[in-house]
Motif scaffolding. Structure first.
Motif, short mmCIF file in Angstrom:
data_model
loop_
_atom_site.label_atom_id
_atom_site.label_comp_id
_atom_site.label_asym_id
_atom_site.label_seq_id
_atom_site.Cartn_x
_atom_site.Cartn_y
_atom_site.Cartn_z
N THR A 395 0.84 -1.19 0.00
CA THR A 395 0.00 0.00 0.00
C THR A 395 0.88 1.25 0.00
OG1 THR A 395 -0.13 0.32 2.40
CG2 THR A 395 -1.64 -1.30 1.41
N TRP A 396 0.26 2.39 -0.27
CA TRP A 396 1.03 3.64 -0.28
C TRP A 396 1.60 3.95 1.10
CZ3 TRP A 396 -0.61 7.20 3.19
CH2 TRP A 396 -1.95 7.18 3.58
N GLY A 397 1.01 3.39 2.15
CA GLY A 397 1.48 3.65 3.51
C GLY A 397 2.54 2.69 4.01
N GLY A 398 2.96 1.74 3.16
CA GLY A 398 4.02 0.82 3.55
C GLY A 398 3.57 -0.54 4.01
N SER A 399 2.27 -0.79 4.09
CA SER A 399 1.79 -2.11 4.47
C SER A 399 2.02 -3.11 3.35
CB SER A 399 0.30 -2.06 4.83
OG SER A 399 0.09 -1.25 5.98
N ARG A 423 -10.30 -7.94 0.47
CA ARG A 423 -10.07 -7.05 -0.68
C ARG A 423 -9.46 -5.75 -0.18
NH1 ARG A 423 -15.48 -7.35 0.11
NH2 ARG A 423 -15.68 -8.83 -1.61
N ILE A 424 -8.95 -4.98 -1.13
CA ILE A 424 -8.39 -3.67 -0.81
C ILE A 424 -8.67 -2.76 -1.99
CG2 ILE A 424 -6.11 -4.36 -1.66
CD1 ILE A 424 -4.85 -2.37 0.21
N SER A 425 -8.92 -1.50 -1.72
CA SER A 425 -9.18 -0.54 -2.79
C SER A 425 -7.89 -0.29 -3.58
CB SER A 425 -9.70 0.78 -2.21
OG SER A 425 -9.85 1.75 -3.22
N ILE A 516 2.66 -7.31 6.64
CA ILE A 516 2.98 -6.19 7.53
C ILE A 516 1.87 -5.16 7.39
CG2 ILE A 516 4.61 -4.34 8.03
CD1 ILE A 516 6.79 -6.04 6.77
N PHE A 517 1.33 -4.73 8.53
CA PHE A 517 0.27 -3.71 8.51
C PHE A 517 0.64 -2.57 9.45
CE2 PHE A 517 -1.85 -7.69 7.39
CZ PHE A 517 -2.53 -7.32 6.24
N PRO A 534 -5.19 2.19 8.19
CA PRO A 534 -5.79 3.27 7.41
C PRO A 534 -5.76 3.05 5.91
CG PRO A 534 -4.40 4.16 9.15
CD PRO A 534 -4.16 2.68 9.13
N THR A 535 -4.80 2.26 5.40
CA THR A 535 -4.72 2.03 3.95
C THR A 535 -5.41 0.75 3.52
OG1 THR A 535 -2.60 0.87 4.11
CG2 THR A 535 -2.53 3.26 3.86
N VAL A 536 -5.84 -0.07 4.47
CA VAL A 536 -6.47 -1.35 4.15
C VAL A 536 -7.91 -1.39 4.62
CG1 VAL A 536 -6.37 -3.86 4.53
CG2 VAL A 536 -4.26 -2.54 4.23
N GLY A 537 -8.17 -0.78 5.78
CA GLY A 537 -9.47 -0.87 6.39
C GLY A 537 -9.41 -1.74 7.63
#
Length: 555
Positions: A395-399, A423-425, A516-517, A534-537
């Protein structure tokens, strides 16, 4: 921004966290050992072996281990039993597949990052192999996880239960496996390593009850080799005896405490008096700074390397002579030693003496000879993780989500059934890595360009469209929409990641499968953990999948 690790290998119970055994280290370096539990969302309690209790603010914790041994009473009765090991016997082969000329030595640990250098000064930079043999001993009974990180390939076997590894000639691999170990019992261990071409490294680590993930220490490893004598001794040099003059074939190994020999009837039992060769390996430690003169006295051929330098090269010698190289040594430092001798016609004498600064000449004492090889320091950047080499959806946040992808389009990335998250956006996805990326191609995948990195090393610019039916589709201004088989794609760069984790994230959560989250927090509920990234839900995982939490300290 800093990360302080809080290891949570535990079982979450309804209504709270249960009692566990482990170690707590504070940010200031102070540590506590005993039974550890989370008292509330802001505190830990450590119950010592003598019944004392310490309440520790979570904000001061740098590391906390919760994994229990099978016998908590044994831990309460005293400290875990440290081993008396010296390391593993390493057989360094000049060719792949454990073939060719071999040099034996005892390595204290397996934690090497050679890069493009040689593993040993006269072993090839590429196309070599190594086998480490020995036994491993656990200080406390319980479940242990073994980790193998190897480039290009390796295979680890522990006892009769654990076998893991693989071979990837381009990018290497990281893998792990678990097994039960009994305190004080030794288990056979074999590690085979193979280098094909390019960068080479290998690291063998473990984690267990009260033990954070780290290289297996020397004291818990015991070298072995069929037919060897006292190779577990730590003082002296490892001698390998060959029944020919060419350092080849079957070997008899033992640790010789001093280099002072007068072999009238051969160097060992059942050995001939003539036509043999011996190689000694280990390290020399100096007690003083300054110029040291070594004295090698011998009847026949001899060679000596000190710290990788060939300082005596007299293999054709056939009469008693003395060779006296001078070396500048530092107090306390250990220098690699390799001494070789060849016997042709029965010359029985070999001595290694020295003259230290301000001291008389003497045979080098056993206390200054180490049969084990202390590993060299790793490069400063060896711990730096390159996310482009790791599989998963980023993700953009590093997860990083290590889940199988069913399909993806410009709105949603969908994971395999029964995965969490499901799922993820797509708007939150920065990169998807499908296959390990070879070292030589890493620089071609950057945050600045959208597109796909192919298995050939070619980077194709384009905007991500979809993943479906085993193909990746890209939209390009010049080429239009094109499809690439996923087997031919290493990674896809979709958007540029942020330089820092999301502002709301408080911890980095590490899961068993490598995911990693970056989460705001975690909430236990009937054996499940609810995580909010925050980037996954928000999503739930079984409590046992959580390996560790790293607190994010923002500067």
């Amino acid at each position: 921004m800093r990360f302080y690790r809080i290891i949570l290998i535990c079982v979450l119970l309804a209504g709270g966290l249960g009692l566990r055994a482990g170690t707590v280290r504070l940010i200031n370096g102070k540590s506590f050992t005993g039974l550890v539990r989370i008292d509330d969302e802001n505190h830990l309690i450590v119950s010592g072996a003598k019944g004392e209790k310490v309440r520790v603010p979570l904000a001061q914790v740098g590391y906390a281990s919760f994994e229990p041994p099978e016998n908590l009473g044994a831990l309460q009765a005293g400290a875990p039993l440290p081993g008396q090991g010296t390391g593993l016997l390493g057989a360094y082969y000049s060719r792949p597949s454990l073939k060719g000329r071999v040099v034996y030595r005892i390595d204290e640990t397996v934690n090497f990052n050679w890069g493009m250098d040689r593993p040993m000064f006269d072993v090839n930079r590429d196309y070599f192999s190594i086998r480490w043999l020995g036994e491993v001993e656990a200080p406390v009974s319980g479940t242990y996880t073994f980790y193998l990180n190897a480039n290009d390939g390796g295979e680890l076997t522990v006892g009769e239960e654990l076998k893991l590894g693989q071979f990837d000639e381009d990018a290497g691999f990281v893998t792990k496996g678990k097994m039960q170990l009994e305190a004080g019992k030794r288990y056979p261990l074999t590690l085979d390593f193979h280098d094909n071409y390019g960068i080479a490294h290998v690291r063998l680590e473990w984690s267990g009850p009260g033990i954070a993930k780290s290289p297996i220490p020397r004291r818990q490893l015991y070298p072995r080799l069929p037919g060897a004598e006292n190779i577990g001794a730590s003082r002296g040099l490892l001698g390998c005896y060959y029944r020919n003059r060419f350092f080849y074939g079957d070997v008899k190994a033992r640790v010789d405490p001093q280099m002072s020999f007068q072999w009238d009837k051969g160097p060992a039992k059942e050995f001939p008096a003539d036509n043999y060769s011996v190689r000694w390996m280990g390290q020399l430690r100096a007690d003083r700074d300054g110029q040291h003169r070594l004295h090698i006295v011998c009847d026949e051929g001899v060679r000596l390397w000190l710290d990788g330098q060939l300082v005596v090269n007299e293999m054709r010698n056939s009469v008693r002579q003395e060779f006296s190289p001078v070396m500048s040594l530092e107090k306390g430092r250990r220098y690699d030693v390799r001494l070789e001798m060849v016997n042709r016609a029965g010359g029985p004498l070999l001595k290694m003496e020295w003259t230290e600064p301000g001291r008389p000449r003497a045979v080098v004492p056993a206390d200054n000879l180490h049969a084990t090889m202390e590993p060299p320091p790793l490069p400063a950047n060896v711990e730096t993780a390159d996310l482009s080499r790791t599989l998963g959806v980023f993700t953009w946040g590093g997860s990083r989500i290590v889940r199988g992808i069913v399909s993806a389009d410009d709105s949603t990335v969908r994971f395999v059934e029964d995965s969490q998250p499901r799922r993820i956006s797509t708007i939150n996805v920065s990169r998807i890595v499908f296959q390990p990326i070879p070292e030589k191609f890493i620089g071609r995948l950057t945050d600045r360009r959208q597109g796909a990195l192919l298995k050939t090393g070619e980077f194709v610019e384009g905007k991500f469209h979809s993943v479906t039916d085993g193909s990746l589709r890209l939209d390009s201004v010049l080429l239009g929409r094109r499809a690439y088989g996923l087997l031919d794609v290493l990674a896809i760069q979709i958007e540029k990641p942020a330089p820092k984790p999301p502002a709301k994230a408080q911890f980095v959560a590490h899961l068993e499968d490598g995911s990693i989250f970056h989460i705001e927090g975690c909430r236990p509920d009937e054996g499940q953990l609810h995580l909010d990234d925050p980037t996954v839900g928000e999503f739930s995982i079984p409590a046992g999948e959580l390996v560790s939490l790293d607190r994010i300290e923002r500067e």
